[in-house]
Design an enzyme around this catalytic site. Structure first.
Site, PDB file in Angstrom:
ATOM      1  N   ASP A   1       2.573 -17.837  34.389  1.00  0.00           N
ATOM      2  CA  ASP A   1       2.809 -16.436  34.716  1.00  0.00           C
ATOM      3  C   ASP A   1       3.310 -15.656  33.503  1.00  0.00           C
ATOM      4  OD1 ASP A   1       2.109 -16.931  37.354  1.00  0.00           O
ATOM      5  OD2 ASP A   1       4.185 -17.259  37.996  1.00  0.00           O
TER       6      ASP A   1
ATOM      7  N   TYR B   1       7.142 -28.991  35.279  1.00  0.00           N
ATOM      8  CA  TYR B   1       7.846 -27.765  34.906  1.00  0.00           C
ATOM      9  C   TYR B   1       9.350 -28.002  34.941  1.00  0.00           C
ATOM     10  CZ  TYR B   1       3.726 -24.690  35.352  1.00  0.00           C
ATOM     11  OH  TYR B   1       2.516 -24.064  35.191  1.00  0.00           O
TER      12      TYR B   1
END
Length: 248
Positions: free
Chosen positions: A52, A111
């Site tokens: 993102d 992540y």
């Protein structure tokens, strides 16, 4: 045509994510432009997945095809880094089989999200400061609940073009490093905005605003509106990508 994997890291602060978007700077666009300039042919890189706007990658993998044979990959890395801006760094380029794909051959991605326990001028650009500080024990209990599910529609950005919202989570845990709370999550795939939505919901659990039973109900509702607010992207890093038969 020869296919090469390229390993890199990037600071996402000045980019609208990885994937090319009209009229906005992206990491993919910058890498395409730099490789095309260096190799003097049109190069289109394919990444291991989207990130993102503002999200970083301490380790990322992409591939590209070229009609040239890169006999000295180390020199290519050196020259490429001189062309790229200081917020993208290539560490390695190497040949792979033409059927090996940076995205589709990946078996997992990992992540990490960072929360500063106290105000810190040296980490504030890469970690989130939230008050009150959430209870890590409660958030780790929520992590265990994630393994019970496959459908994570409740943590997905609305109106995406994916065929399924099913993901297999392989690892999820919070760790207190003394100065930070660090969330690590590993899965075969991630939905858009998924990690940030999970963290936002877990923080509400850690602050006593939601219970573990609420967390399960949120997941089972398959409704994004029921989950917590997405946390800021500047504290999120893609930190690992795994492939079949080897770990990069």
């Amino acid at each position: 045509m020869a296919r090469y994997f390229i390993e890199l890291a990037y600071n996402g602060r000045n980019y609208h994510g990885w994937q090319i978007q009209p009229g906005t700077p992206t990491v993919q666009e910058a890498l395409n432009r730099a490789l095309s300039t260096l190799l003097r042919e049109e190069i289109q890189v394919v990444g291991a997945g989207r990130t993102d706007t503002g999200v970083h990658a301490s380790f990322y993998v992409a591939h590209f095809d070229t009609c040239q044979s890169l006999e000295y990959p180390e020199q290519t890395v050196y020259k490429l880094n001189r062309i790229l801006g200081k917020d993208i760094a290539v560490s390695r380029i190497y040949p792979v089989a033409t059927d090996k794909h940076a995205r589709f051959s990946a078996v997992s991605r990992t992540y990490q999200y960072f929360i500063d326990k106290n105000k810190n001028p040296f980490t504030c650009e890469y970690a989130w400061k939230v008050y009150p500080l959430p209870d890590i024990r409660l958030m780790n209990e929520a992590c265990q609940a994630l393994f019970e599910y496959r459908d994570f529609t409740s943590f997905s950005k609305l109106h995406t073009d994916v065929k399924t919202n099913n993901c297999i989570i392989m690892d999820a845990h919070w760790k207190d490093t003394g100065k930070q709370l660090v969330f690590t999550i590993k899965a075969d795939r991630f939905l858009r905005n998924m990690v940030r939505a999970i963290v936002g919901t877990m923080v509400e659990i850690g602050q006593g605003k939601l219970t573990l039973a609420d967390f399960r109900r949120i997941i089972e509702s398959r409704n994004r509106c029921n989950a917590g607010t997405s946390v800021p992207g500047h504290a999120l890093f893609l930190c690992h990508v795994d492939y079949e038969n080897d770990t990069i």
